[in-house]
Design a protein around this motif. Structure first.
Motif, PDB file in Angstrom:
ATOM      1  N   GLN A  47       0.768  -1.252   0.000  1.00  0.00           N
ATOM      2  CA  GLN A  47       0.000   0.000   0.000  1.00  0.00           C
ATOM      3  C   GLN A  47       0.792   1.292   0.000  1.00  0.00           C
ATOM      4  OE1 GLN A  47      -3.520   0.775   1.987  1.00  0.00           O
ATOM      5  NE2 GLN A  47      -3.940  -1.355   2.409  1.00  0.00           N
ATOM      6  N   TYR A  87      -1.863  -4.851 -12.702  1.00  0.00           N
ATOM      7  CA  TYR A  87      -2.168  -4.593 -11.294  1.00  0.00           C
ATOM      8  C   TYR A  87      -3.217  -3.504 -11.083  1.00  0.00           C
ATOM      9  CZ  TYR A  87       1.475  -7.779  -9.939  1.00  0.00           C
ATOM     10  OH  TYR A  87       2.199  -8.917  -9.740  1.00  0.00           O
ATOM     11  N   GLY A  88      -3.757  -2.978 -12.174  1.00  0.00           N
ATOM     12  CA  GLY A  88      -4.772  -1.943 -12.019  1.00  0.00           C
ATOM     13  C   GLY A  88      -4.142  -0.594 -11.717  1.00  0.00           C
ATOM     14  N   PHE A  90      -4.091   1.005  -9.157  1.00  0.00           N
ATOM     15  CA  PHE A  90      -3.518   1.035  -7.807  1.00  0.00           C
ATOM     16  C   PHE A  90      -1.994   1.116  -7.844  1.00  0.00           C
ATOM     17  CE2 PHE A  90      -1.949  -0.979  -3.971  1.00  0.00           C
ATOM     18  CZ  PHE A  90      -2.757  -0.444  -2.998  1.00  0.00           C
TER      19      PHE A  90
ATOM     20  N   ARG B   3     -33.818  30.971  -2.563  1.00  0.00           N
ATOM     21  CA  ARG B   3     -32.695  31.290  -1.686  1.00  0.00           C
ATOM     22  C   ARG B   3     -32.488  30.193  -0.646  1.00  0.00           C
ATOM     23  NH1 ARG B   3     -30.372  36.145  -1.758  1.00  0.00           N
ATOM     24  NH2 ARG B   3     -29.534  35.692   0.301  1.00  0.00           N
ATOM     25  N   PHE B  16     -21.846  15.118   0.622  1.00  0.00           N
ATOM     26  CA  PHE B  16     -21.160  14.409  -0.459  1.00  0.00           C
ATOM     27  C   PHE B  16     -19.712  14.123  -0.078  1.00  0.00           C
ATOM     28  CE2 PHE B  16     -18.336  14.906  -4.131  1.00  0.00           C
ATOM     29  CZ  PHE B  16     -18.726  13.809  -4.874  1.00  0.00           C
ATOM     30  N   LEU B  17     -19.055  15.144   0.484  1.00  0.00           N
ATOM     31  CA  LEU B  17     -17.661  14.975   0.895  1.00  0.00           C
ATOM     32  C   LEU B  17     -17.528  13.899   1.966  1.00  0.00           C
ATOM     33  CD1 LEU B  17     -15.897  18.446   1.070  1.00  0.00           C
ATOM     34  CD2 LEU B  17     -15.145  16.393  -0.114  1.00  0.00           C
ATOM     35  N   PHE B  20     -17.772  10.551   0.371  1.00  0.00           N
ATOM     36  CA  PHE B  20     -16.579  10.311  -0.441  1.00  0.00           C
ATOM     37  C   PHE B  20     -15.374   9.946   0.436  1.00  0.00           C
ATOM     38  CE2 PHE B  20     -12.882  12.073  -2.771  1.00  0.00           C
ATOM     39  CZ  PHE B  20     -12.969  11.265  -3.886  1.00  0.00           C
ATOM     40  N   PRO B  29      -8.762  -1.188  -0.230  1.00  0.00           N
ATOM     41  CA  PRO B  29      -7.975  -0.842  -1.417  1.00  0.00           C
ATOM     42  C   PRO B  29      -7.538  -2.062  -2.210  1.00  0.00           C
ATOM     43  CG  PRO B  29      -6.711  -0.523   0.584  1.00  0.00           C
ATOM     44  CD  PRO B  29      -8.106  -0.824   1.007  1.00  0.00           C
ATOM     45  N   ARG B  30      -7.485  -3.215  -1.561  1.00  0.00           N
ATOM     46  CA  ARG B  30      -7.034  -4.409  -2.269  1.00  0.00           C
ATOM     47  C   ARG B  30      -8.048  -4.849  -3.323  1.00  0.00           C
ATOM     48  NH1 ARG B  30      -2.505  -5.325  -0.313  1.00  0.00           N
ATOM     49  NH2 ARG B  30      -1.994  -5.194   1.883  1.00  0.00           N
ATOM     50  N   LEU B  32      -9.231  -3.093  -5.451  1.00  0.00           N
ATOM     51  CA  LEU B  32      -9.010  -2.354  -6.688  1.00  0.00           C
ATOM     52  C   LEU B  32      -7.967  -3.008  -7.587  1.00  0.00           C
ATOM     53  CD1 LEU B  32      -8.847   1.202  -5.115  1.00  0.00           C
ATOM     54  CD2 LEU B  32     -10.773   0.183  -6.290  1.00  0.00           C
ATOM     55  N   GLN B  33      -7.211  -3.935  -7.019  1.00  0.00           N
ATOM     56  CA  GLN B  33      -6.110  -4.497  -7.786  1.00  0.00           C
ATOM     57  C   GLN B  33      -6.591  -5.580  -8.741  1.00  0.00           C
ATOM     58  OE1 GLN B  33      -3.061  -5.931  -5.134  1.00  0.00           O
ATOM     59  NE2 GLN B  33      -3.844  -4.554  -3.603  1.00  0.00           N
TER      60      GLN B  33
END
Lengths: 154, 190
Positions: A47, A87-88, A90, B3, B16-17, B20, B29-30, B32-33
């Motif tokens: 990471q 690996y995308g 990432f 108004r 929204f923030l 996000f 995150p894994r 995403l790989q």
């Protein structure tokens, strides 16, 4: 304390040399490309380390692959594409503009523009509100007179 | 009225923030790989772990839905999932092992003892269960690199045409199978 720092620095530079010396490149330019790439590519296992930094098996494999590709004469972008293909996104520290990441690119700009817009809008409105007329002028004169009278009487 | 609506805008941006940033903070995150999702199995030519003369290629795996499980005897999580994978095999799931050798480093010459590894694998599989039809030996981790494998265990679900439909990082257990694999697997094998 000084000696400790010197010793530490020596150790760090020795370690850095030990890893760098292992690799041979045909040209200095390729070596530079390799160095940039290993700092820009992210270790998929760990990471928040780049592949130059990490001891993971996969980071070593990626380093070896980067060397092989660079020595084949591939450009920096080609190597990055090769890695992203496997690996995308990432694996690269710089996020590309995609529907999923557009917010990262647009949001800061949008916030700055909106903020400036807001300030300008408010100032214009505040400027418009000042409608000073004769009645106000007379009232002010009266108040000043009243105040001066009070001063004199004291 | 207008108004009032305008006044809500900062609040909406704030919400929204929050969503996000929350996703960024607690998402995995894994997940995403998965650079190879939807692609076909990359070309390779690698020997069988138990028989060096037998060579497996991407073409020889085609024709059946299978799981490709990246594993090694050095990896505790891989050993932990052997039991559940064996259960899956008994239910008819075809599982192919991709043996991910960690210790081997081509820079240090061939000090690698294939017989010791075979012995080690046999011991492990007879003890913890053997889910594999066969094991492919990826000594230099070239196929693993082409698949975007970052460690072990990782598992791919591949359809009859050799297309990769799932890439799971981490062990497979009852919950993972039920939530991630079962529906797609059933659809493929109908």
């Amino acid at each position: 304390m000084k000696y400790v720092i010197v010793l530490l620095l020596m150790m760090i530079t020795a370690a850095a040399q030990a890893t760098e010396d292992k690799y041979n490149f045909a040209t200095a330019e390729r070596e530079q490309t390799f160095r940039e790439l290993t700092h820009e590519l992210r270790c998929p296992k760990c990471q928040n380390q780049n592949i130059a930094d990490s001891d993971a098996v996969v980071a070593k494999d990626l380093r070896d692959k980067v060397i092989a590709l660079v020595n084949e004469g591939q450009s920096k972008q080609e190597v990055i594409d090769y890695m992203i293909d496997r690996y995308g996104y990432f694996v690269h520290y710089q996020p590309p503009v995609t529907p999923a990441t557009i917010v990262l690119w647009v949001l800061p700009v949008a916030i700055i523009i909106l903020g400036f817009g807001f300030i300008v809008f408010r100032q214009k409105r505040a400027a418009k509100k000042q409608d000073w007329n004769a009645a106000d002028e007379q009232k002010l004169a009266e108040l000043i007179n009243q105040y001066q009278r009070q001063e004199r009487e004291q | 009225m207008n108004r009032k609506l305008l006044g809500l805008v900062p609040f909406l941006i704030f919400i929204f923030l929050c969503v996000f940033l929350y996703q960024g903070l607690f998402g995995n995150p894994r997940e995403l790989q998965t650079g190879r999702l939807g692609h076909t199995m990359p070309e390779f030519s690698l020997p069988d772990l138990m028989d060096s003369d037998k060579i497996w290629t991407a073409d020889s795996l085609k024709g059946e839905v299978y799981l490709m499980n990246v594993w090694g005897t050095w990896c505790p999580t891989c050993i932990a999932e052997l039991g559940y994978l064996t259960e899956l095999r008994e239910r008819g799931v075809k599982i192919i092992g991709l043996y991910y050798e960690q210790a081997y480093d081509p820079d240090f010459g061939d000090q690698f003892d294939i017989n010791a590894l075979r012995q080690d694998v046999n011991n492990m599989l007879s003890r913890a269960g053997n889910p594999y039809q066969f094991n492919i030996l990826d000594l230099e981790r070239t196929l693993a690199l082409d698949l975007g494998v970052s460690g072990a265990p990782e598992t791919f679900l591949v359809d009859k045409q050799g297309k990769i439909l799932l890439h799971h990082t981490g062990d497979i257990n009852e919950r993972v199978w039920r939530t991630k694999f079962a529906a797609i697997y059933q659809e493929l094998t109908q």
